[in-house]
Design an enzyme around this catalytic site. Structure first.
Site, PDB file in Angstrom:
ATOM      1  CD  GLU A 410      -3.198  -0.762   2.059  1.00  0.00           C
ATOM      2  OE1 GLU A 410      -3.866   0.266   1.914  1.00  0.00           O
ATOM      3  OE2 GLU A 410      -3.404  -1.606   2.957  1.00  0.00           O
ATOM      4  CD  GLU A 685      -3.217  -1.937   9.515  1.00  0.00           C
ATOM      5  OE1 GLU A 685      -2.466  -2.912   9.305  1.00  0.00           O
ATOM      6  OE2 GLU A 685      -3.975  -1.473   8.648  1.00  0.00           O
TER       7      GLU A 685
HETATM    8  C1  BGC Z   1      -4.680   1.467   5.457  1.00  0.00           C
HETATM    9  C2  BGC Z   1      -5.203   2.345   6.550  1.00  0.00           C
HETATM   10  C3  BGC Z   1      -6.227   3.183   5.870  1.00  0.00           C
HETATM   11  C4  BGC Z   1      -7.355   2.229   5.575  1.00  0.00           C
HETATM   12  C5  BGC Z   1      -8.628   2.808   5.112  1.00  0.00           C
HETATM   13  C6  BGC Z   1      -5.781   0.533   5.107  1.00  0.00           C
HETATM   14  O1  BGC Z   1      -5.459  -0.437   4.233  1.00  0.00           O
HETATM   15  O2  BGC Z   1      -3.491   0.849   5.771  1.00  0.00           O
HETATM   16  O3  BGC Z   1      -4.333   2.892   7.389  1.00  0.00           O
HETATM   17  O4  BGC Z   1      -6.591   4.353   6.464  1.00  0.00           O
HETATM   18  O5  BGC Z   1      -6.931   1.210   4.732  1.00  0.00           O
HETATM   19  O6  BGC Z   1      -9.522   2.431   5.983  1.00  0.00           O
END
Ligand code: BGC
Length: 835
Positions: A410, A685
């Site tokens: 990501e 996270e």
């Molecule tokens: C990210 C988050 C992001 C989210 C959206 C994820 O895959 O890593 O930090 O804000 O998606 O909800």
């Protein structure tokens, strides 16, 4: 060009309002100050700045690309299996200068990433340049003083990598634009610029990609390729291609800021070695290796290892994160990649021609090189560890855009993560230009209907944003005003911000947002999606936040009618919020089953933060929140990223800083201390220890928002007027903390607050920079006390002393728990002693 005359203001910055600047111009400036008696100082030494190509027509250069490019299929990202990328392309151009060259500048951009060389030397220490943008609309260029690199016979060389300028995101092959401006002593000017006379080739850097890694075949090196005498007859011609508009990259560049030595290494099978850096971070490794040509050394990266010591790459998902170096076989060879980066703590090295040592590799910490602004330290080691983990996590997630994470497939500019961690980032680093740049990207991503996406730049196009994510537009702009007094940014974005607020309004029903939300209070304990907090609550609250802040923006800009209009609208939202969401048990909560009575912490926190709760209900809502935290969660968070961001401000502003402290210093799940006990060196996270694939990054910054509490409440330094013109100094003496110290470099200069508590004395030292004012709250620790400042007795048992000279310090009164003073700029040493 400009004489500001005497400016009567407390500000130590101003915007240029002189004669219109021309392109390629050098301007000098100097300043003087007047003291309180009206006496002027000497003039300062002269400083200077230069302009580059200010208009499109100043770019003589054209975008060029290599004609035929080798492609490769790289592994996928979060929602594709694989996609096409290109081998790196090399460009060169020889040129001769006449005698008498006085100065030379290079203006360059190259998409996705470039490296610039002159006469064999790399120019500048930027890496992974240019910063990421909406490439269809603009690219960033940098300017370099290359005077000292030039001679009469010259060669300029550039290498391009893929970065994010890839077909997967709607772009095509890498492209370059460069122009060199040489000025001669006789005033003549000469330009050297990219056109189809440039030559191009492939070279040793082959496959490369952000998630992929980089493959470098040293046998294909072309010694001297970026020098004048190199024979380029085998190189191809280049073609002219289209390219976006250019904007100067004025935020700090990405750099290698630190070298890390591995803490330990071990072998997991013959020829395969694991190195542990003891720290999760972002960047890559350098290797030093000696062996036969053709030997292939492979370096894989991961955040975790399995029980058997092997790499656990589950958390990086589809990112291959592998760098490969093929030796040329000529003595000691050094390699580090250029067009990729990884988030990792461990590496696996395979294929090394000999047995490597711990010195064979070195980690490079790579991130946008923002200047440090804050410093915090206290007597509680756990808090220091949390702060430290947050700093590593924050820097790891500054890669020209604020990213969610640096390791998996990501690494996008998810705006929720950005806005929730922004105040923390601002306390710790100088973020003004970084966020200013990001706001420009948000603006470029805006659609006609005013909507903006969750991810900016919108490589993946998720429109419209969840209001908690989209709020980054208004919230970041407001922070830049609050913390840096950056009024210009409010002006530059006014129309687009208004369009966004109007978009929210057009999507509201009953002054609430019921449809746009999808993430809400993301990642609470035990879940990814919010469990107890309805998404309509978070969305509608952010609607309030955005409209309210926008009304204040209108006020700052003197737009009275609009200020009134949006302020009234925010009142309507507040009323509707209370009408719909305030229930008998507190604010709206999703209950599971008929016996569930547990309320959402976040649903209570949000309205308390803005004092939206009707006066007669405030105590009740606060009690419900405290009761939930203490009685049902054993003094732990039950919040996702949104609630966590505001929880500690709400508790501390309502006389429960001790509870904030208790939650923050927990070591049992869910808490930051728990993460640390389980080996975290950054911030996870999720609140859970999860080491499989999925949403289990070990280095997200969104829960790092807690860091502001250390400055604002524990040290006790918070801003009460925009641009730090007025601050509140109110230390919170809690738990076992015996000292705390915080320093913040601001647009006004450096503030310092430091306190120390002993059995019978409390010392507080404060530095307030020029032009600022502080309201100081000294805790009344003892019934019987004396208060001194720099040895002078000020207060004795509640009585102001005669020698309390109110010229520097003003006595404002004594409250139950504090002695209140007011002071202007200066250094103060207070000492409170028990009698
Ligand atoms: C990210 C988050 C992001 C989210 C959206 C994820 O895959 O890593 O930090 O804000 O998606 O909800």
């Amino acid at each position: 060009m400009w004489d500001t005359q005497k400016v009567e203001s407390g500000g130590n910055y101003c915007y240029y309002e002189g004669k219109e600047l021309e392109s390629f111009q050098r301007c000098y400036w100097k300043v003087r100050v007047w003291n309180e008696d009206g006496n002027a100082s000497e003039w300062s030494n002269a400083s200077c700045f230069e302009t580059g190509p200010l208009e499109k027509k100043d770019w003589k250069a054209q975008w060029i690309a290599k004609k035929d490019l080798k492609t490769f299929e790289s592994g996928g990202d979060y929602d594709t299996e694989s996609y096409k990328q290109y081998y790196a392309s090399f460009f060169r151009k020889s040129f001769e200068l006449k005698n008498g060259a006085k100065s030379a500048r290079a203006y360059i951009s190259g998409l996705g990433f470039y490296e610039l060389y002159l006469n064999g030397k790399k120019i500048g220490n930027n890496v992974l340049d240019p910063g990421q943008t909406e490439y269809s609309k603009e690219a960033l260029y940098s300017a370099y003083d290359i005077t000292d690199y030039l001679s009469l016979k010259n060669c300029v060389g550039v290498i391009l990598g893929n970065g994010r300028y890839i077909e997967r995101y709607g772009y095509s092959k890498p492209r370059l634009i460069l122009q060199i401006l040489v000025e001669y002593e006789d005033g003549n000017k000469e330009f050297i610029f990219t056109d189809n006379s440039w030559k191009s080739s492939h070279g040793p850097i082959q496959e490369n990609g952000i998630y992929y890694g980089e493959k470098y075949d040293a046998r294909l090196e072309m010694p001297g390729w970026n020098t004048y005498h190199f024979d380029d007859t085998n190189w191809e011609e280049t073609e002219i291609v289209s390219g976006p508009d250019l904007r100067y990259q004025d935020m700090p560049p990405i750099r290698v800021t630190r070298a890390l030595k591995p803490q330990k290494m071990y072998s997991i099978e013959p020829g395969v070695y694991i190195y542990d850096f003891g720290q999760n971070f972002t960047g890559w490794v350098r290797i030093a290796v000696k062996g036969p040509g053709g030997t292939e050394v492979r370096i894989r990266h991961s955040e975790l290892v399995n029980k058997d010591g092997t790499l656990n790459t589950a958390t990086i998902r589809k990112a291959e994160a592998t760098d490969t170096y093929i030796l040329k076989g000529e003595g000691l060879e050094a390699y580090e990649p250029r067009f990729t980066y990884h988030g990792f703590r461990y590496i696996e090295v395979a294929g090394f021609p000999t047995v490597p040592t711990i010195e064979s590799v070195e980690g490079c910490f790579v991130h946008t090189d923002v200047e440090k602004a804050g410093d915090f330290y206290c007597s509680n080691e756990l808090i220091n560890r949390i702060h430290n983990n947050i700093l590593w996590g924050q820097l790891s997630n500054l890669h020209s855009i604020p990213t969610d994470c640096p390791q998996r497939d990501e690494r996008f500019g998810w705006m929720g993560d950005a806005q929730l961690s922004a105040e923390e980032a601002i306390y710790n680093f100088d973020m003004n230009l970084f966020y200013e740049n990001y706001l420009q990207e948000i603006k470029l991503s805006q659609k006609e209907d005013g909507s903006i996406p969750d991810v900016v730049p919108a490589y993946i196009k998720i429109y419209p944003a969840d209001p908690a994510w989209g709020s980054a537009y208004i919230t970041l702009a407001w922070y830049l005003y609050e913390y840096y007094k950056n009024e210009q940014v409010l002006k530059d974005h006014f129309d687009s911000m208004k369009k966004y607020v109007e978009f929210l309004k057009n999507n509201s029903e009953d002054n609430l947002i019921k449809k746009l939300g999808k993430f809400g209070d993301w990642c609470p304990p035990g879940a990814i999606s919010p469990k107890k907090t309805p998404v309509e609550v978070t969305s509608s609250w952010y609607y309030y936040n955005d409209v309210y802040l926008f009304s204040r923006i209108c006020e700052v800009l003197g737009k009275e009618d609009e200020a009134r209009y949006y302020s009234e609208l925010s009142e309507k939202i507040k009323n509707s919020f209370n009408k719909h969401f305030l229930k008998k048990y507190g604010y709206e909560t999703r209950m599971f089953g008929p016996v569930d009575r547990l309320i959402s912490q976040t649903s209570q926190i949000l309205p308390l933060y803005y004092e939206m709760v009707p006066g007669d209900k405030k105590e009740f809502v606060l009690e419900r929140l405290i009761d939930n935290i203490v009685e049902h969660q054993d003094s732990h968070v039950d919040t996702g990223i949104v609630g966590t961001r505001y929880l500690f401000d709400v508790l501390s502003e309502n006389d429960h800083a001790d509870l904030a402290f208790k939650i923050i210093t927990q070591e049992s799940y869910p808490s930051w201390g728990y993460m640390i006990k389980e080996g975290a060196t950054t911030v996870w996270e999720r609140w859970e220890k999860l080491e499989a694939g999925g949403m289990n990054s070990q280095n997200h910054i969104m829960l790092g928002s807690v860091d502001t509490w250390f400055y604002k409440y524990l040290v006790g330094l918070s801003l009460t007027k925009p641009g730090w013109e007025e601050v509140k100094v109110k230390p919170h003496l809690i738990g076992d903390v015996s000292f705390a110290s915080g320093k913040v470099e601001t647009v006004k200069g450096e503030f310092l607050v430091s306190w120390e508590k002993a059995e019978t004395a409390f010392k507080l030292s404060i530095f307030i920079p020029f032009g600022c004012e502080a309201n100081i709250f000294i805790p009344r620790l003892w019934k019987e006390y004396v208060l001194n400042e720099s040895g002078t007795l000020l207060i004795d048992n509640g009585k102001k002393q005669d020698n309390f000279q109110e010229s520097k310090i003003k006595f404002e009164g004594i409250e139950e728990d504090s002695i209140i003073l007011n002071a202007g700029s200066g250094q103060y040493y207070f000492e409170l002693k028990s009698k």
